[in-house]
Design a protein around this motif. Structure first.
Motif, PDB file in Angstrom:
ATOM      1  N   VAL A 158      40.682  47.386  31.521  1.00 22.83           N
ATOM      2  CA  VAL A 158      39.644  47.802  30.574  1.00 22.83           C
ATOM      3  C   VAL A 158      38.644  46.650  30.486  1.00 22.83           C
ATOM      4  N   TYR A 159      37.375  46.943  30.744  1.00 23.10           N
ATOM      5  CA  TYR A 159      36.339  45.914  30.810  1.00 23.10           C
ATOM      6  C   TYR A 159      35.444  45.970  29.576  1.00 23.10           C
ATOM      7  N   SER A 160      34.970  44.805  29.137  1.00 22.25           N
ATOM      8  CA  SER A 160      33.937  44.777  28.097  1.00 22.25           C
ATOM      9  C   SER A 160      32.588  45.048  28.743  1.00 22.25           C
ATOM     10  N   SER A 161      31.673  45.613  27.981  1.00 29.21           N
ATOM     11  CA  SER A 161      30.324  45.853  28.511  1.00 29.21           C
ATOM     12  C   SER A 161      29.644  44.537  28.867  1.00 29.21           C
ATOM     13  N   LYS A 162      29.987  43.474  28.136  1.00 32.33           N
ATOM     14  CA  LYS A 162      29.411  42.158  28.429  1.00 32.33           C
ATOM     15  C   LYS A 162      29.814  41.693  29.818  1.00 32.33           C
ATOM     16  N   LEU A 163      31.097  41.836  30.163  1.00 34.40           N
ATOM     17  CA  LEU A 163      31.555  41.422  31.490  1.00 34.40           C
ATOM     18  C   LEU A 163      30.881  42.262  32.570  1.00 34.40           C
ATOM     19  N   ILE A 164      30.772  43.568  32.346  1.00 34.62           N
ATOM     20  CA  ILE A 164      30.144  44.449  33.335  1.00 34.62           C
ATOM     21  C   ILE A 164      28.695  44.055  33.552  1.00 34.62           C
ATOM     22  N   THR A 165      27.984  43.784  32.470  1.00 34.39           N
ATOM     23  CA  THR A 165      26.565  43.422  32.564  1.00 34.39           C
ATOM     24  C   THR A 165      26.366  42.146  33.359  1.00 34.39           C
ATOM     25  N   ASN A 166      27.260  41.192  33.161  1.00 37.40           N
ATOM     26  CA  ASN A 166      27.099  39.876  33.806  1.00 37.40           C
ATOM     27  C   ASN A 166      27.822  39.751  35.140  1.00 37.40           C
ATOM     28  N   ALA A 167      28.563  40.781  35.551  1.00 35.33           N
ATOM     29  CA  ALA A 167      29.378  40.698  36.772  1.00 35.33           C
ATOM     30  C   ALA A 167      28.508  40.652  38.026  1.00 35.33           C
ATOM     31  N   GLN A 179      36.992  45.336  41.744  1.00 37.29           N
ATOM     32  CA  GLN A 179      37.467  45.441  40.367  1.00 37.29           C
ATOM     33  C   GLN A 179      38.175  44.165  39.913  1.00 37.29           C
ATOM     34  N   THR A 180      38.788  43.457  40.856  1.00 33.07           N
ATOM     35  CA  THR A 180      39.503  42.216  40.550  1.00 33.07           C
ATOM     36  C   THR A 180      38.575  41.011  40.669  1.00 33.07           C
ATOM     37  N   GLY A 181      37.804  40.978  41.736  1.00 28.88           N
ATOM     38  CA  GLY A 181      36.956  39.826  42.012  1.00 28.88           C
ATOM     39  C   GLY A 181      35.964  39.537  40.908  1.00 28.88           C
ATOM     40  N   VAL A 182      35.326  40.591  40.360  1.00 26.87           N
ATOM     41  CA  VAL A 182      34.282  40.340  39.364  1.00 26.87           C
ATOM     42  C   VAL A 182      34.847  39.742  38.080  1.00 26.87           C
ATOM     43  N   ILE A 183      36.095  40.055  37.749  1.00 25.42           N
ATOM     44  CA  ILE A 183      36.685  39.486  36.538  1.00 25.42           C
ATOM     45  C   ILE A 183      36.897  37.979  36.716  1.00 25.42           C
ATOM     46  N   PHE A 184      37.559  37.601  37.812  1.00 28.88           N
ATOM     47  CA  PHE A 184      37.853  36.175  38.002  1.00 28.88           C
ATOM     48  C   PHE A 184      36.592  35.359  38.259  1.00 28.88           C
ATOM     49  N   GLU A 185      35.604  35.952  38.891  1.00 26.14           N
ATOM     50  CA  GLU A 185      34.324  35.263  39.078  1.00 26.14           C
ATOM     51  C   GLU A 185      33.635  35.047  37.734  1.00 26.14           C
ATOM     52  N   SER A 186      33.682  36.071  36.895  1.00 26.37           N
ATOM     53  CA  SER A 186      32.971  36.026  35.622  1.00 26.37           C
ATOM     54  C   SER A 186      33.533  34.980  34.661  1.00 26.37           C
ATOM     55  N   ILE A 187      34.861  34.827  34.630  1.00 30.42           N
ATOM     56  CA  ILE A 187      35.471  33.936  33.630  1.00 30.42           C
ATOM     57  C   ILE A 187      35.615  32.497  34.114  1.00 30.42           C
ATOM     58  N   ALA A 188      35.269  32.234  35.368  1.00 32.79           N
ATOM     59  CA  ALA A 188      35.431  30.885  35.918  1.00 32.79           C
ATOM     60  C   ALA A 188      34.539  29.889  35.180  1.00 32.79           C
ATOM     61  N   ASN A 189      35.132  28.751  34.808  1.00 31.06           N
ATOM     62  CA  ASN A 189      34.390  27.630  34.231  1.00 31.06           C
ATOM     63  C   ASN A 189      33.720  27.945  32.897  1.00 31.06           C
ATOM     64  N   ARG A 190      34.312  28.817  32.112  1.00 30.72           N
ATOM     65  CA  ARG A 190      33.764  29.075  30.775  1.00 30.72           C
ATOM     66  C   ARG A 190      34.867  29.569  29.851  1.00 30.72           C
ATOM     67  N   SER A 191      34.569  29.574  28.571  1.00 29.03           N
ATOM     68  CA  SER A 191      35.522  30.098  27.590  1.00 29.03           C
ATOM     69  C   SER A 191      35.578  31.614  27.688  1.00 29.03           C
ATOM     70  N   PHE A 192      36.758  32.174  27.534  1.00 32.44           N
ATOM     71  CA  PHE A 192      36.923  33.622  27.597  1.00 32.44           C
ATOM     72  C   PHE A 192      38.191  34.008  26.858  1.00 32.44           C
ATOM     73  N   LEU A 193      38.362  35.307  26.649  1.00 31.89           N
ATOM     74  CA  LEU A 193      39.563  35.828  26.013  1.00 31.89           C
ATOM     75  C   LEU A 193      39.909  37.150  26.684  1.00 31.89           C
ATOM     76  N   ILE A 194      41.104  37.216  27.286  1.00 21.14           N
ATOM     77  CA  ILE A 194      41.578  38.430  27.938  1.00 21.14           C
ATOM     78  C   ILE A 194      42.964  38.762  27.399  1.00 21.14           C
ATOM     79  N   HIS A 195      43.176  40.016  27.070  1.00 27.69           N
ATOM     80  CA  HIS A 195      44.416  40.449  26.419  1.00 27.69           C
ATOM     81  C   HIS A 195      45.330  41.162  27.408  1.00 27.69           C
ATOM     82  N   TRP A 196      46.589  40.784  27.398  1.00 26.18           N
ATOM     83  CA  TRP A 196      47.620  41.402  28.247  1.00 26.18           C
ATOM     84  C   TRP A 196      48.532  42.262  27.395  1.00 26.18           C
ATOM     85  N   VAL A 197      48.715  43.525  27.809  1.00 25.74           N
ATOM     86  CA  VAL A 197      49.556  44.485  27.087  1.00 25.74           C
ATOM     87  C   VAL A 197      50.825  44.721  27.899  1.00 25.74           C
ATOM     88  N   GLU A 198      51.935  44.205  27.417  1.00 28.93           N
ATOM     89  CA  GLU A 198      53.193  44.315  28.163  1.00 28.93           C
ATOM     90  C   GLU A 198      53.845  45.684  28.000  1.00 28.93           C
TER      91      GLU A 198
END
Length: 317
Positions: A158-167, A179-198
């Motif tokens: 599940v993506y935030s609109s902010k991540l999609i806009t900046n991807a 789908q995987t690459g844009v997430i790790f590219e986007s969060i590199a070298n900056r503060s972020f928060l991603i939630h894992w649902v077990e």
């Protein structure tokens, strides 16, 4: 009918009308509870996808349908799908998957109950053994180490609109794993928060006599070549040893490049001497099995292996 501004579901699809029709049948009742809009991005299908979706729109007017004029490939269609909605969060759902019954409620409560701004939310997948407790991730290397291999499953994301806009979608086109690459590219070298649902898992749709075929013939190309290339191309702030761990974990955890997984690929003639020759230099990146072992498997009679698999399957019915 006013659509929910917080969450939407997007379904990229191509020539899988039977799976898609069932996928919509399953998700319309879940979406209706909170007026969740559903976007179907048709990658120029040549079957009756458009007709089936239009019938479903009569049932649920919050379905929107778009057909690309030409086939944009996996990555291009995923980008289109993610960019259609105007909601705060977007659930990218494969047409052969279904979300958990409580999944929508969980996301809505998570994003509205507190002031945390999540870049993404990652759900579990049925039948995967992931012994990682539910948590928020703020460290990029820890996320890659723990869940990088798992985040290849688009329906878990599940993506935030902010991540999609900046991807940077363009950077990961033709990887089959945008789908995987844009997430790790986007969060590199900056503060972020991603939630894992077990404790909530998406799962594959099972329809008798229907087999998901799209990329299976390209299994070795994608997971022995494109997957390692993508991970190794991530920014240098991701540690090399964690990148290598992530690459191999996919082959092990999904059983693609375990002994049994390779025997399965041989039974389907996806692994043969030709593919062995093509990928022999890069197999060591994707699996701990030796090239000698893979070479021997590539010469085993595929018809016999296929018969054994069918017999084993029949005895378990």
């Amino acid at each position: 009918m006013n659509s929910n501004p917080f969450l939407s579901i997007v379904i990229p699809t191509y020539n899988r009308v039977d799976f898609l029709d069932y996928c919509l049948e399953v998700h319309i009742p879940l979406a209706k509870v909170h007026n969740i809009p559903i976007f179907v991005s048709d990658n120029a299908s040549t079957d009756t996808t458009g007709e089936v979706v239009k019938r479903r729109i009569i049932e649920y007017p919050l379905i929107q349908y778009h057909r690309n004029e030409t086939n944009l490939g996996f990555d291009g269609n995923f980008e289109c799908a993610l960019k259609y909605p105007q909601t705060d969060y977007v659930w990218l759902l494969g047409d052969t998957y279904q979300i958990p019954p409580d999944g929508i409620d969980y996301v809505l409560k998570l994003i509205t109950a507190n002031k945390k701004k999540y870049e993404a939310i990652i759900f579990n997948v049925a039948d995967r053994v992931i012994d990682i407790p539910q948590q928020d991730y703020t460290d990029q290397n820890q996320l890659l180490s723990d869940l990088g291999w798992h985040m290849t499953c688009l329906s878990s994301l599940v993506y935030s609109s902010k991540l999609i806009t900046n991807a940077d979608f363009e950077r990961y086109k033709n990887t089959d794993l945008v789908q995987t690459g844009v997430i790790f590219e986007s969060i590199a070298n900056r503060s972020f928060l991603i939630h894992w649902v077990e404790n909530l898992s998406v799962k594959s749709i099972k329809i008798k006599d229907l087999v998901k075929k799209s990329w299976q013939a390209r299994t070795i190309e994608i997971w022995a070549e494109k997957w390692p290339n993508l991970i190794l191309s991530l920014p240098p702030s991701y540690k090399l040893d964690i990148k290598i761990k992530c690459i191999k974990e996919h082959g092990i955890k999904t059983q693609t490049f375990t002994l049994m997984g390779l025997l399965k690929l041989r039974s389907e003639n996806i692994l043969n001497f030709k593919t062995y020759k093509n990928y022999s230099k890069i197999f060591p990146l994707a699996t701990d099995l030796s090239n000698i072992t893979i070479l021997i498997i590539s010469f085993l009679p595929s018809t016999i292996l296929k018969f054994i698999r069918a017999l084993k399957k029949k005895t378990h019915v």
